[in-house]
Design a protein around this motif. Structure first.
Motif, PDB file in Angstrom:
ATOM      1  N   THR A 108      36.163  42.862  36.148  1.00  0.00           N
ATOM      2  CA  THR A 108      37.648  42.375  35.993  1.00  0.00           C
ATOM      3  C   THR A 108      37.640  41.370  34.739  1.00  0.00           C
ATOM      4  OG1 THR A 108      36.419  40.257  36.696  1.00  0.00           O
ATOM      5  CG2 THR A 108      36.856  41.742  38.251  1.00  0.00           C
ATOM      6  N   PRO A 109      38.443  41.402  34.204  1.00  0.00           N
ATOM      7  CA  PRO A 109      39.277  40.929  32.836  1.00  0.00           C
ATOM      8  C   PRO A 109      38.944  39.352  32.840  1.00  0.00           C
ATOM      9  CG  PRO A 109      40.598  42.125  33.572  1.00  0.00           C
ATOM     10  CD  PRO A 109      39.756  42.212  34.855  1.00  0.00           C
ATOM     11  N   CYS A 110      38.637  38.959  33.909  1.00  0.00           N
ATOM     12  CA  CYS A 110      38.584  37.323  33.485  1.00  0.00           C
ATOM     13  C   CYS A 110      37.434  37.167  33.096  1.00  0.00           C
ATOM     14  CB  CYS A 110      39.188  36.441  35.137  1.00  0.00           C
ATOM     15  SG  CYS A 110      38.124  34.692  35.234  1.00  0.00           S
ATOM     16  N   THR A 111      36.305  38.017  33.748  1.00  0.00           N
ATOM     17  CA  THR A 111      34.468  38.274  33.979  1.00  0.00           C
ATOM     18  C   THR A 111      34.588  38.094  32.091  1.00  0.00           C
ATOM     19  OG1 THR A 111      34.067  38.111  36.428  1.00  0.00           O
ATOM     20  CG2 THR A 111      32.238  38.634  34.650  1.00  0.00           C
ATOM     21  N   ASP A 112      35.084  39.358  31.902  1.00  0.00           N
ATOM     22  CA  ASP A 112      34.410  40.418  30.238  1.00  0.00           C
ATOM     23  C   ASP A 112      34.830  38.741  29.454  1.00  0.00           C
ATOM     24  OD1 ASP A 112      34.508  42.856  29.327  1.00  0.00           O
ATOM     25  OD2 ASP A 112      37.220  42.100  28.649  1.00  0.00           O
ATOM     26  N   GLU A 113      35.985  38.135  29.946  1.00  0.00           N
ATOM     27  CA  GLU A 113      36.233  37.295  28.582  1.00  0.00           C
ATOM     28  C   GLU A 113      35.272  36.283  28.448  1.00  0.00           C
ATOM     29  OE1 GLU A 113      38.843  37.899  26.526  1.00  0.00           O
ATOM     30  OE2 GLU A 113      39.688  39.413  28.347  1.00  0.00           O
ATOM     31  N   ILE A 114      34.712  35.996  29.788  1.00  0.00           N
ATOM     32  CA  ILE A 114      33.739  34.586  29.698  1.00  0.00           C
ATOM     33  C   ILE A 114      32.444  35.082  29.344  1.00  0.00           C
ATOM     34  CG2 ILE A 114      31.859  33.490  31.123  1.00  0.00           C
ATOM     35  CD1 ILE A 114      35.153  32.152  31.866  1.00  0.00           C
ATOM     36  N   ILE A 115      32.368  36.648  29.635  1.00  0.00           N
ATOM     37  CA  ILE A 115      30.771  37.002  29.454  1.00  0.00           C
ATOM     38  C   ILE A 115      30.647  37.176  28.336  1.00  0.00           C
ATOM     39  CG2 ILE A 115      29.255  39.641  28.987  1.00  0.00           C
ATOM     40  CD1 ILE A 115      30.509  39.787  31.905  1.00  0.00           C
ATOM     41  N   PHE A 116      31.758  37.789  27.355  1.00  0.00           N
ATOM     42  CA  PHE A 116      31.978  37.288  25.919  1.00  0.00           C
ATOM     43  C   PHE A 116      31.879  36.559  24.981  1.00  0.00           C
ATOM     44  CE2 PHE A 116      35.256  36.619  22.833  1.00  0.00           C
ATOM     45  CZ  PHE A 116      34.717  37.722  21.332  1.00  0.00           C
ATOM     46  N   VAL A 161      25.667  43.992  38.906  1.00  0.00           N
ATOM     47  CA  VAL A 161      25.263  44.135  40.304  1.00  0.00           C
ATOM     48  C   VAL A 161      25.450  42.854  41.650  1.00  0.00           C
ATOM     49  CG1 VAL A 161      22.389  44.333  41.261  1.00  0.00           C
ATOM     50  CG2 VAL A 161      23.230  45.897  39.107  1.00  0.00           C
ATOM     51  N   ALA A 162      25.132  41.822  40.596  1.00  0.00           N
ATOM     52  CA  ALA A 162      25.330  40.393  41.367  1.00  0.00           C
ATOM     53  C   ALA A 162      26.534  39.714  41.823  1.00  0.00           C
ATOM     54  CB  ALA A 162      24.514  39.215  40.173  1.00  0.00           C
ATOM     55  N   ALA A 163      27.548  40.151  40.840  1.00  0.00           N
ATOM     56  CA  ALA A 163      28.557  40.139  40.997  1.00  0.00           C
ATOM     57  C   ALA A 163      29.105  38.884  41.911  1.00  0.00           C
ATOM     58  CB  ALA A 163      29.418  41.175  42.399  1.00  0.00           C
ATOM     59  N   PHE A 164      28.284  38.033  41.254  1.00  0.00           N
ATOM     60  CA  PHE A 164      28.732  36.359  41.604  1.00  0.00           C
ATOM     61  C   PHE A 164      29.847  36.310  40.782  1.00  0.00           C
ATOM     62  CE2 PHE A 164      24.977  36.324  38.450  1.00  0.00           C
ATOM     63  CZ  PHE A 164      26.032  36.135  36.955  1.00  0.00           C
ATOM     64  N   SER A 165      30.864  35.054  41.236  1.00  0.00           N
ATOM     65  CA  SER A 165      31.910  34.257  41.052  1.00  0.00           C
ATOM     66  C   SER A 165      31.778  34.429  39.112  1.00  0.00           C
ATOM     67  CB  SER A 165      32.226  32.834  41.301  1.00  0.00           C
ATOM     68  OG  SER A 165      32.133  32.983  42.979  1.00  0.00           O
ATOM     69  N   SER A 166      33.092  34.206  38.534  1.00  0.00           N
ATOM     70  CA  SER A 166      32.972  34.054  36.958  1.00  0.00           C
ATOM     71  C   SER A 166      32.603  32.773  36.857  1.00  0.00           C
ATOM     72  CB  SER A 166      34.274  34.204  36.752  1.00  0.00           C
ATOM     73  OG  SER A 166      34.866  35.556  37.148  1.00  0.00           O
ATOM     74  N   GLN A 182      24.576  30.500  40.855  1.00  0.00           N
ATOM     75  CA  GLN A 182      25.162  30.886  41.793  1.00  0.00           C
ATOM     76  C   GLN A 182      24.915  30.693  43.341  1.00  0.00           C
ATOM     77  OE1 GLN A 182      23.797  34.254  44.056  1.00  0.00           O
ATOM     78  NE2 GLN A 182      21.630  33.389  43.534  1.00  0.00           N
ATOM     79  N   LYS A 183      23.809  30.245  43.106  1.00  0.00           N
ATOM     80  CA  LYS A 183      23.030  29.683  44.627  1.00  0.00           C
ATOM     81  C   LYS A 183      24.386  27.644  44.519  1.00  0.00           C
ATOM     82  CE  LYS A 183      18.496  30.931  45.236  1.00  0.00           C
ATOM     83  NZ  LYS A 183      17.148  30.394  45.293  1.00  0.00           N
ATOM     84  N   VAL A 184      23.984  27.131  43.323  1.00  0.00           N
ATOM     85  CA  VAL A 184      24.902  26.111  43.560  1.00  0.00           C
ATOM     86  C   VAL A 184      26.702  26.147  43.904  1.00  0.00           C
ATOM     87  CG1 VAL A 184      25.905  23.979  42.093  1.00  0.00           C
ATOM     88  CG2 VAL A 184      23.456  24.709  42.257  1.00  0.00           C
ATOM     89  N   TRP A 185      27.248  27.381  43.375  1.00  0.00           N
ATOM     90  CA  TRP A 185      28.672  27.424  43.321  1.00  0.00           C
ATOM     91  C   TRP A 185      29.256  28.249  44.572  1.00  0.00           C
ATOM     92  CZ3 TRP A 185      33.204  25.940  41.374  1.00  0.00           C
ATOM     93  CH2 TRP A 185      34.554  26.528  41.630  1.00  0.00           C
ATOM     94  N   ASP A 186      28.672  29.894  45.063  1.00  0.00           N
ATOM     95  CA  ASP A 186      28.492  30.225  45.850  1.00  0.00           C
ATOM     96  C   ASP A 186      27.799  30.478  47.675  1.00  0.00           C
ATOM     97  OD1 ASP A 186      30.009  32.041  44.594  1.00  0.00           O
ATOM     98  OD2 ASP A 186      28.374  33.651  43.392  1.00  0.00           O
TER      99      ASP A 186
END
Length: 327
Positions: free
Chosen positions: A116-124, A184-189, A227-231
């Motif tokens: 997703t664009p949102c995650t794309d920017e974060i990864i960048f 694969v994991a698709a966790f939240s941004s 991801q264990k703390v957030w999701d």
């Protein structure tokens, strides 16, 4: 029993009676007329109710969160993911216009169709920070080896985390590592922001620097904990063996445990801490002339993050061990 077989790296019995590892001896179909026929071909007809009414095109776009909900059995889910990789790889490539380069070394292409664009920017942005931290670590240590007592478990020279990725070190290769895990994991941004916070806490508390040989497993451990703390519905450690195929669930458990020990089990995140890292990443993105679409946390999300992270911190301190299936 399923988790145990995965931990041993085992899969199914082939027609000649030998035990085959997932994705090696098994030949997954590269085409499918229907989801039902595809499930028959990979010997999972019992999963048909979970995918009732779904087309093959929809199947190929399935994210990990949906798969986890539909197929709770880890062994079945791993086989489906590997079979989907074979199916998707055989699909016709879609031509796209050449994208501009965005990072400081003009080598990193960002493909927003992957995530997703949102995650794309974060990864960048996270890729740039990790790259800078590794360069700082290598410069500070001038090629000297790390203390094995502290970082031995994180050394990719002993066991590569993602062996199929290029060996070169660049912002692009870091982006590929993060994106491979996320795809694969698709966790939240938000988990990526929290992961960076944990890595910086590790550096500050222990003096451990990110190095060429250690940054990948440390980053993975930070993502697993974040991801264990957030999701609310986080992945199990066995799910990460789908991504890091050379690692058993025992390996994943051990690097997570070591990471937590080095953090002093302090996984707490205040709203102000999160906001600090969020705005640093946003500023970095804006300097690179990239739009930053991830929104700040809402008031409810801030309260939830503080409460949940503090609760997990207290439980970890009480138990002094990480319950991998508890969150």
């Amino acid at each position: 029993a399923v988790s145990q077989s995965l931990a041993l790296g085992l899969g199914e019995t082939t027609s000649n009676g030998q035990m085959a590892k997932y994705g090696n001896a098994l030949n997954y179909p590269t085409s499918a007329e229907s989801v039902d026929s595809w499930l028959d071909a990979i010997s999972l007809p019992q999963c048909k109710p979970a995918f009732k009414g779904m087309s093959v095109a929809e199947l190929c776009k399935l994210d990990n969160a949906t798969l986890l909900e539909r197929v709770p059995a880890a062994g079945h889910r791993k086989r489906i993911v590997l079979a989907l990789q074979a199916l998707s790889a055989a699909q016709p490539a879609v031509s796209v216009e050449e994208k501009p380069k965005y990072n400081s070394t003009s080598s990193l292409y960002i493909d927003s169709t992957i995530v997703t664009p949102c995650t794309d920017e974060i990864i960048f942005c996270v890729s740039i920070v990790i790259h800078d931290r590794v360069e700082e670590g290598e410069k500070a240590n001038k090629g000297e080896d790390e203390d094995p007592a502290k970082v031995g478990l994180f050394d990719v020279r002993k066991k590569p985390l993602l062996p199929n990725l290029p060996n070169d070190f660049s912002e692009e290769s870091i982006y590929q590592v993060i994106n491979t895990i996320y795809s694969v994991a698709a966790f939240s941004s938000e988990c990526l922001v929290i992961s960076l916070l944990y890595i910086e806490r590790l550096r500050a508390n222990t003096g451990i620097e990110l190095r060429l040989s250690t940054w990948q497993p440390i980053l993975l451990a930070a993502m697993i904990v974040a991801q264990k703390v957030w999701d609310d519905r986080s992945l199990l450690n066995v799910d990460f063996t789908i991504i890091c195929t050379t690692y058993t669930v025992r390996d994943i458990n051990m690097i997570e445990k070591k990471f937590l020990e080095l953090l002093g089990y302090n996984v707490s995140v205040t709203a102000s801490m999160y906001a600090s890292y969020y705005f640093e990443l946003r500023t970095l993105c804006e300097k690179k002339e990239r739009a930053f679409t991830l929104k700040p946390l809402t008031e409810d999300a801030r309260r939830r993050l503080e409460s949940r992270s503090m609760s997990i911190k207290q439980e970890l301190e009480n138990n002094r061990r990480w319950q991998s299936t508890s969150y």
